[in-house]
Enzyme design. Structure first.
Site, PDB file in Angstrom:
ATOM      1  N   SER A  46      34.057  47.619  36.731  1.00 55.45           N
ATOM      2  CA  SER A  46      33.052  46.681  36.251  1.00 55.45           C
ATOM      3  C   SER A  46      32.045  47.344  35.374  1.00 55.45           C
ATOM      4  O   SER A  46      31.320  48.418  35.527  1.00 55.45           O
ATOM      5  CB  SER A  46      32.269  46.062  37.358  1.00 55.45           C
ATOM      6  OG  SER A  46      31.176  45.194  37.001  1.00 55.45           O
ATOM      7  N   LYS A 101      36.733  44.901  33.845  1.00 54.87           N
ATOM      8  CA  LYS A 101      35.928  43.776  33.598  1.00 54.87           C
ATOM      9  C   LYS A 101      34.553  43.844  32.906  1.00 54.87           C
ATOM     10  O   LYS A 101      33.994  45.128  33.195  1.00 54.87           O
ATOM     11  CB  LYS A 101      35.518  43.359  35.120  1.00 54.87           C
ATOM     12  CG  LYS A 101      34.162  42.757  35.512  1.00 54.87           C
ATOM     13  CD  LYS A 101      34.257  42.110  37.010  1.00 54.87           C
ATOM     14  CE  LYS A 101      32.905  42.320  37.694  1.00 54.87           C
ATOM     15  NZ  LYS A 101      32.892  41.857  39.050  1.00 54.87           N
ATOM     16  N   LYS A 152      30.708  42.664  31.782  1.00 56.77           N
ATOM     17  CA  LYS A 152      29.437  41.358  32.457  1.00 56.77           C
ATOM     18  C   LYS A 152      29.183  40.624  30.969  1.00 56.77           C
ATOM     19  O   LYS A 152      29.003  41.144  29.970  1.00 56.77           O
ATOM     20  CB  LYS A 152      28.314  42.393  32.871  1.00 56.77           C
ATOM     21  CG  LYS A 152      28.463  42.917  34.031  1.00 56.77           C
ATOM     22  CD  LYS A 152      28.836  42.128  35.523  1.00 56.77           C
ATOM     23  CE  LYS A 152      28.597  42.716  36.727  1.00 56.77           C
ATOM     24  NZ  LYS A 152      29.033  41.571  37.824  1.00 56.77           N
ATOM     25  N   ASP A 197      32.746  38.793  33.802  1.00 55.62           N
ATOM     26  CA  ASP A 197      31.782  38.324  35.037  1.00 55.62           C
ATOM     27  C   ASP A 197      30.446  37.710  34.687  1.00 55.62           C
ATOM     28  O   ASP A 197      29.592  38.507  33.959  1.00 55.62           O
ATOM     29  CB  ASP A 197      31.562  39.354  36.131  1.00 55.62           C
ATOM     30  CG  ASP A 197      31.050  38.914  37.311  1.00 55.62           C
ATOM     31  OD1 ASP A 197      30.514  37.713  37.534  1.00 55.62           O
ATOM     32  OD2 ASP A 197      30.803  39.822  38.330  1.00 55.62           O
ATOM     33  N   GLU A 249      34.882  35.300  35.947  1.00 57.95           N
ATOM     34  CA  GLU A 249      34.434  35.216  37.395  1.00 57.95           C
ATOM     35  C   GLU A 249      33.036  34.550  37.325  1.00 57.95           C
ATOM     36  O   GLU A 249      31.929  34.863  36.403  1.00 57.95           O
ATOM     37  CB  GLU A 249      34.240  36.695  37.883  1.00 57.95           C
ATOM     38  CG  GLU A 249      33.685  37.108  39.258  1.00 57.95           C
ATOM     39  CD  GLU A 249      33.500  38.753  39.522  1.00 57.95           C
ATOM     40  OE1 GLU A 249      34.178  39.320  38.938  1.00 57.95           O
ATOM     41  OE2 GLU A 249      32.811  38.931  40.482  1.00 57.95           O
ATOM     42  N   ASP A 269      32.847  34.575  43.199  1.00 53.55           N
ATOM     43  CA  ASP A 269      32.214  35.429  43.810  1.00 53.55           C
ATOM     44  C   ASP A 269      30.823  35.059  44.533  1.00 53.55           C
ATOM     45  O   ASP A 269      31.190  34.645  45.806  1.00 53.55           O
ATOM     46  CB  ASP A 269      31.659  36.681  42.740  1.00 53.55           C
ATOM     47  CG  ASP A 269      30.817  37.601  43.339  1.00 53.55           C
ATOM     48  OD1 ASP A 269      30.525  37.685  44.551  1.00 53.55           O
ATOM     49  OD2 ASP A 269      30.562  38.748  42.731  1.00 53.55           O
ATOM     50  N   LYS A 299      33.717  40.268  48.946  1.00 51.26           N
ATOM     51  CA  LYS A 299      32.904  41.274  49.179  1.00 51.26           C
ATOM     52  C   LYS A 299      32.540  41.383  50.836  1.00 51.26           C
ATOM     53  O   LYS A 299      32.145  40.153  51.366  1.00 51.26           O
ATOM     54  CB  LYS A 299      31.657  41.075  48.605  1.00 51.26           C
ATOM     55  CG  LYS A 299      31.962  41.505  47.169  1.00 51.26           C
ATOM     56  CD  LYS A 299      30.496  41.287  46.163  1.00 51.26           C
ATOM     57  CE  LYS A 299      31.012  41.569  44.738  1.00 51.26           C
ATOM     58  NZ  LYS A 299      29.892  41.035  43.708  1.00 51.26           N
ATOM     59  N   GLY A 326      32.584  44.986  44.033  1.00 48.93           N
ATOM     60  CA  GLY A 326      31.760  46.100  44.486  1.00 48.93           C
ATOM     61  C   GLY A 326      30.344  45.640  44.257  1.00 48.93           C
ATOM     62  O   GLY A 326      29.901  44.654  43.675  1.00 48.93           O
TER      63      GLY A 326
HETATM   64  O1  OSB Z   1      28.954  40.446  40.606  1.00 48.73           O
HETATM   65  O2  OSB Z   1      30.454  41.894  41.221  1.00 48.73           O
HETATM   66  C1  OSB Z   1      29.259  41.660  40.695  1.00 48.73           C
HETATM   67  C2  OSB Z   1      27.284  44.891  40.993  1.00 48.73           C
HETATM   68  C3  OSB Z   1      26.167  44.303  41.619  1.00 48.73           C
HETATM   69  C4  OSB Z   1      25.859  42.959  41.978  1.00 48.73           C
HETATM   70  C5  OSB Z   1      26.953  42.107  41.590  1.00 48.73           C
HETATM   71  C6  OSB Z   1      28.158  42.509  41.194  1.00 48.73           C
HETATM   72  C7  OSB Z   1      28.273  44.041  40.726  1.00 48.73           C
HETATM   73  C8  OSB Z   1      29.389  44.442  39.966  1.00 48.73           C
HETATM   74  C9  OSB Z   1      29.612  45.923  40.166  1.00 48.73           C
HETATM   75  O3  OSB Z   1      29.977  43.904  39.176  1.00 48.73           O
HETATM   76  C10 OSB Z   1      31.007  46.448  40.777  1.00 48.73           C
HETATM   77  C11 OSB Z   1      30.800  48.042  41.238  1.00 48.73           C
HETATM   78  O4  OSB Z   1      30.320  48.162  42.236  1.00 48.73           O
HETATM   79  O5  OSB Z   1      31.343  48.610  40.397  1.00 48.73           O
HETATM   80 MG    MG Z   2      30.759  39.192  40.476  1.00 45.01          MG
END
Ligand code: OSB
Ligand code: MG
Length: 368
Positions: A135, A161, A163, A188, A213, A238, A262, A290
Site C-alpha cells: 500500500s 495499491k 492511495k 484505496d 477500495e 474495508d 482486518k 494492514g
Molecule cells: O485503508 O488499508 C487502509 C493504513 C492505515 C489505515 C488504513 C489503511 C492503511 C493502509 C496501510 O493502507 C497498509 C499497510 O499497513 O501497509
Molecule cells: Mg483501506
C-alpha cells in the site's frame, strides 16, 4: 487457559517515511500492545486503533479505556477452554472492535503457544506461504510515486495499491499504467468520495484496476450498492465491514465483490473466521489489510492470511518497509517472489523483544 493478567503498553515508533491517505498523514506511530499472561505463557496482540478517529472511530486512548475498564473485568480470572470462547465473552460490549481484537488475538497466540503449534495451524490455515502486495501513500510528485512503485516491484511485491483522493486520482493512475502496463494495480480512497462523484470514478475504469477500495462513506453500505451498479471494476470494502452482518448485507445487496479483512476492524479471529467462511460460501475473495502495524500485528496478519479464502495478495509486508528496527525477532522478511513464509515455531512465531518494547514504551499498565 486461565487469564492471569494483562499488560498494556503504548509504544512509539517513527515511520521510515510518512504515510499519507485521504484522511491524513502519519509520521510517528503510537501503538497499543497487549500482553496476556495465561498459565505462565504470554500471548501478544496489537491494537490497530490510530492516533486519531479518522480511519475509524477508535483511538489508542479509547482502546486503552475500554480494555482497562470494560474488557479486563470480563476476562479477569476466567478459565477458557480455548481462545474461541473469548469473543462471545466480549459480545456485551458494543463496538470497540480494535480493543477487543487486540486481546482476543493475544489469547489465540497464548493458546497456540500452550499447544506448541504455530498459530496459523491452530486457526486452520491451508498455506504456509502468503502472497504480498504493498500500500503506497499519496506522494508529493508523480516521479516520487513512480520511483516508489519501481522499488516495490523490484523487491518482489505482487500487487501495487495506491492511495487516492479527489484531485489526486486519475493522473497518478494513468501515469502508473503508462509506465507499468501489466502490473496488478488497485486504488484505496479511504471514503474520500460521494456517490455523486461516480462519473469521475468511472474514469478510473480505463486503467483496468483490480479493484477500487472503499470509495464512499465509511459506514455507508447502501451508496456502494449504487456505485457498484455503475462500475465494472470490483469495489472492495474495508471501513464499512465491522461485523458478519455488515459483510452479509454488503454481499447480498451487491455493495462489493471483494472484502478487505482486518483483525482489528472486525474484533478478532473468531469474527474474522466467520466473515471469511461467509465470503468463501458466496465466492467473494478476501485479502488481509494492514494498519501500519509493528511486528506483533504483522505476525498476526501473516497467520490470518493462511486461511483458504485469502486468495488475493494482502497489505502484509516486510518490517523494513516501515521500521528501521522492529519489535520482534526475527523481523518480517519478504522473499524475492513477494511472499512471506509463515513461521514453524509456536504461536505467532516471532518473539517479542521485551527489552526494546520496554525501551520505547511511553506508558504501561498492568491489569491484575
Ligand atoms: O485503508 O488499508 C487502509 C493504513 C492505515 C489505515 C488504513 C489503511 C492503511 C493502509 C496501510 O493502507 C497498509 C499497510 O499497513 O501497509
Ligand atoms: Mg483501506
Amino acid at each position: 487457559m486461565k487469564v492471569q493478567r494483562i499488560t498494556l503498553r503504548e509504544i512509539r515508533m517513527p515511520l521510515i517515511t510518512p504515510f499519507e491517505t485521504s484522511f491524513g498523514r502519519v509520521t510517528d506511530r503510537r501503538m497499543l500492545l497487549v500482553e496476556a499472561d495465561t498459565d505462565g505463557i504470554a500471548g501478544w496482540g496489537e491494537c490497530v486503533a490510530g492516533e486519531g478517529p479518522f480511519y475509524a472511530p477508535e483511538t489508542v486512548e479509547t482502546a486503552w479505556h475500554i480494555l482497562r475498564d470494560f474488557i479486563w473485568p470480563l476476562l479477569k480470572g476466567r478459565d477458557f477452554e480455548s481462545a474461541a470462547e473469548v469473543w462471545p465473552t466480549l459480545e456485551t460490549i458494543r463496538g470497540h472492535n480494535m480493543a477487543k481484537g487486540a486481546v482476543e488475538a493475544a489469547l489465540w497466540d497464548a493458546e497456540a503457544k500452550q499447544k506448541g503449534i504455530p498459530l496459523w495451524k491452530l486457526l486452520g490455515g491451508v498455506r504456509q506461504e502468503i502472497a504480498c502486495g504493498v500500500s503506497i501513500g499519496i506522494k508529493e510528485t508523480l516521479e516520487e510515486l513512480v520511483a516508489t512503485v519501481e522499488r516495490e516491484l523490484a523487491a518482489g511485491y505482487q500487487r501495487i495499491k495506491i492511495k487516492i483522493k479527489p484531485g489526486n486520482d486519475v493522473t497518478p493512475v494513468e501515469r502508473l499504467r503508462l509506465q507499468f502496463p501489466r502490473i496488478r494495480l488497485m486504488v484505496d480512497a479511504n471514503s474520500a468520495y460521494r456517490l455523486d462523484d461516480w462519473p469521475h470514478l468511472k474514469r478510473l475504469e480505463a486503467y483496468y484496476l483490480m479493484m477500487i477500495e472503499q470509495p464512499l462513506g465509511w459506514d455507508d453500505i447502501f451508496s456502494h450498492v449504487e456505485l457498484q451498479r455503475r462500475l465494472d471494476t470490483p469495489i472492495c470494502l474495508d471501513e464499512c465491514i465491522h461485523t458478519e452482518e455488515h459483510a452479509r448485507a454488503a454481499i447480498e445487496l451487491g455493495a462489493c465483490r471483494i472484502i478487505n479483512m482486518k483483525l482489528g476492524r472486525v474484533g478478532g479471529y473468531t469474527p474474522a473466521k466467520r466473515i471469511h467462511d461467509l465470503c468463501l460460501s458466496k465466492q467473494i475473495p478476501v485479502w488481509c489489510g494492514g494498519m501500519l502495524e509493528s511486528g506483533i500485528g504483522r505476525a498476526h496478519n501473516i497467520a490470518l492470511s493462511t486461511l483458504e479464502n485469502f486468495t488475493l495478495p494482502g497489505d502484509v509486508t516486510a518490517s523494513r518497509r516501515y521500521w528501521l528496527e522492529d519489535v520482534i525477532d526475527p523481523e518480517v522478511a519478504v522473499t524475492p517472489q513477494g511472499t512471506i513464509r509463515a513461521p514453524d515455531s509456536p504461536g505467532i512465531g516471532y518473539a517479542p523483544r521485551i527489552d526494546r518494547i520496554e525501551a520505547i514504551s511511553a506508558r504501561k499498565e498492568i491489569l491484575v
